[in-house]
Design a protein around this motif. Structure first.
Motif, PDB file in Angstrom:
ATOM      1  N   ARG A  93       0.837  -1.190   0.000  1.00 26.35           N
ATOM      2  CA  ARG A  93       0.000   0.000   0.000  1.00 26.35           C
ATOM      3  C   ARG A  93       0.881   1.253   0.000  1.00 26.35           C
ATOM      4  NH1 ARG A  93      -5.180   0.655   3.890  1.00 26.35           N
ATOM      5  NH2 ARG A  93      -5.703  -1.211   2.669  1.00 26.35           N
ATOM      6  N   TYR A  94       1.819   1.319   0.945  1.00 25.56           N
ATOM      7  CA  TYR A  94       2.709   2.474   1.056  1.00 25.56           C
ATOM      8  C   TYR A  94       4.153   1.989   1.191  1.00 25.56           C
ATOM      9  CZ  TYR A  94      -1.539   5.078   2.296  1.00 25.56           C
ATOM     10  OH  TYR A  94      -2.795   5.638   2.309  1.00 25.56           O
TER      11      TYR A  94
ATOM     12  N   LEU B 284      -0.305   4.633   7.212  1.00 27.46           N
ATOM     13  CA  LEU B 284       0.893   5.422   6.916  1.00 27.46           C
ATOM     14  C   LEU B 284       1.917   5.328   8.037  1.00 27.46           C
ATOM     15  CD1 LEU B 284      -0.223   8.801   5.277  1.00 27.46           C
ATOM     16  CD2 LEU B 284       1.432   7.167   4.364  1.00 27.46           C
TER      17      LEU B 284
ATOM     18  N   VAL C 118       2.539  12.219  -0.534  1.00 25.12           N
ATOM     19  CA  VAL C 118       2.197  10.850  -0.913  1.00 25.12           C
ATOM     20  C   VAL C 118       2.117  10.843  -2.433  1.00 25.12           C
ATOM     21  CG1 VAL C 118       0.531   8.981  -0.760  1.00 25.12           C
ATOM     22  CG2 VAL C 118       0.956  10.427   1.242  1.00 25.12           C
TER      23      VAL C 118
ATOM     24  N   PRO D 261       2.095   8.823  -6.201  1.00 23.45           N
ATOM     25  CA  PRO D 261       1.851   7.554  -6.895  1.00 23.45           C
ATOM     26  C   PRO D 261       3.172   6.920  -7.328  1.00 23.45           C
ATOM     27  CG  PRO D 261       0.385   9.261  -7.724  1.00 23.45           C
ATOM     28  CD  PRO D 261       1.379   9.946  -6.839  1.00 23.45           C
TER      29      PRO D 261
ATOM     30  N   GLU E  34       2.866   5.537  -3.064  1.00 22.12           N
ATOM     31  CA  GLU E  34       1.605   4.825  -2.918  1.00 22.12           C
ATOM     32  C   GLU E  34       1.424   3.894  -4.113  1.00 22.12           C
ATOM     33  OE1 GLU E  34      -3.027   5.743  -1.729  1.00 22.12           O
ATOM     34  OE2 GLU E  34      -1.902   7.257  -2.855  1.00 22.12           O
TER      35      GLU E  34
END
Length: 348
Positions: free
Chosen positions: A33-34, A135, A321, A323, A347
């Protein structure tokens, strides 16, 4: 297809695609996810200054060997601050105590890639605490680095500690030192980071660009100097100033990742005449005197527990954040405009 962020040469970033690999026994598949970018270690590979690009580390001799590069471009899948969802568990692992199950959000290290195949033993106990922002899981490793430096400094209640460097890890160090009972002086060259340092518990802030940092630290401590200092920026002039700032017999923990020759570091000056202790802190291990009770795993879990308990705020340190497809822009930002960013997270 799996997507992987890779450096194809100094300051060149690409997103590579690979066929999805089958899951081997003893492993979990995690959908990322992160993934947090380390503005220190990763930029050394991005810029081409990392020692592994020109020398090879001999783990048995504990020496770098000249003549052969330990890594070469493309450098793929760097990153050590990941959060993701478990999507597959090797069947023979069912019932393993503490092992995350399908659907769990976990933290760990599998690099900047859309999926990670991770050995089970590396993620036992790594399920995110209930209610914790995903996060926050991206800070487990950087928080452990800060915590390790604070443990290495052996802070006692009421001592004066100067922390040089107020990037993400430096700010976390400032907070953890303050929680440990220190009166913290935060030093950095960017006023915005010093403003954040005050929110993170710094008693005093000093802009390194104004000069005379050591003199001002000594003025604030009745002429003695700080009891302790932590240098976490990785800049040799900052390490030199940290050595100048501590009292006779004081201790300086060097926790930055220093590159090249030590330009600006003069060990015949205050270091020599004040008999300063210089200690290295590196996340490959804990301070030797604590190795019976502490481990890197405990550092990471303890830090996330402090976050979950509300004692350390990490999500406000996330400035961007991005992409994963725009990873190249993220590295340009950190490399060329560091004043505009703190923690940059990819992300997927």
């Amino acid at each position: 297809m799996e997507r992987v962020v890779q450096f194809t040469g100094p300051r060149h970033v690409e997103i590579a695609e690979h066929e999805r690999e089958p899951l081997p026994p003893g492993h979990l598949r995690v959908r990322t996810r992160y993934s947090g970018i380390s503005a220190g270690t990763e930029l050394t590979a991005y810029r081409g200054t990392n020692p592994y690009l020109t020398r090879t580390w001999d783990p048995e001799a504990r020496l770098f060997r000249e003549g052969t590069a330990g890594i070469e471009y493309p450098v793929a899948g760097w990153g050590y601050s990941e959060v993701g969802e478990v999507v597959e568990v090797s069947p023979e692992l069912d019932g393993t105590p503490g092992l995350p199950v399908t659907g769990d959000l976990i933290w760990g290290i599998w690099g900047h890639r859309s999926e990670g195949i991770v050995p089970a033993e590396r993620v036992i106990g790594h399920t995110l605490p209930d209610g914790l922002d995903p996060l926050a899981g991206a800070f487990a490793r950087v928080g452990a680095i800060a915590h390790n430096a604070v443990l290495a400094d052996d802070i006692h209640l009421g001592e004066d500690v100067a922390v040089f460097g107020q990037g993400v890890i430096g700010l976390l160090t400032t907070r953890l030192a303050q929680l440990s009972g220190a009166r913290v002086t935060a030093v950095d060259a960017l006023d915005g980071r010093l403003d954040t340092a005050r929110r993170y518990g710094a008693h005093t802030t000093l802009n390194a660009r104004t000069g005379q940092v050591a003199e001002r630290v000594r003025e604030a401590t009745g002429g003695l100097g700080a009891d302790l200092a932590i240098e976490i920026s990785g800049a040799y002039p900052a390490l030199h100033e940290a050595l100048r700032s501590v009292a006779v017999g004081g201790r300086v923990v060097a926790s930055g990742f220093y590159q090249g020759d030590g330009t600006g570091l003069r060990l015949g000056d205050e270091f020599h005449h004040n008999r300063v202790q210089l200690v290295c802190s590196q996340i490959g291990g804990v301070p030797p005197q604590l190795s019976g009770r502490w481990s890197v795993e405990r550092l990471q879990r303890t830090f996330l527990r402090l976050v979950a308990e509300g004692q350390v705020d990490v999500t406000s340190l996330v400035s961007h954040v991005v992409p994963a497809a725009d990873a190249a822009d993220a590295y340009v930002l950190l490399d060329e405009r560091p004043a505009e960013a703190l923690q940059v997270v990819l992300e997927f």
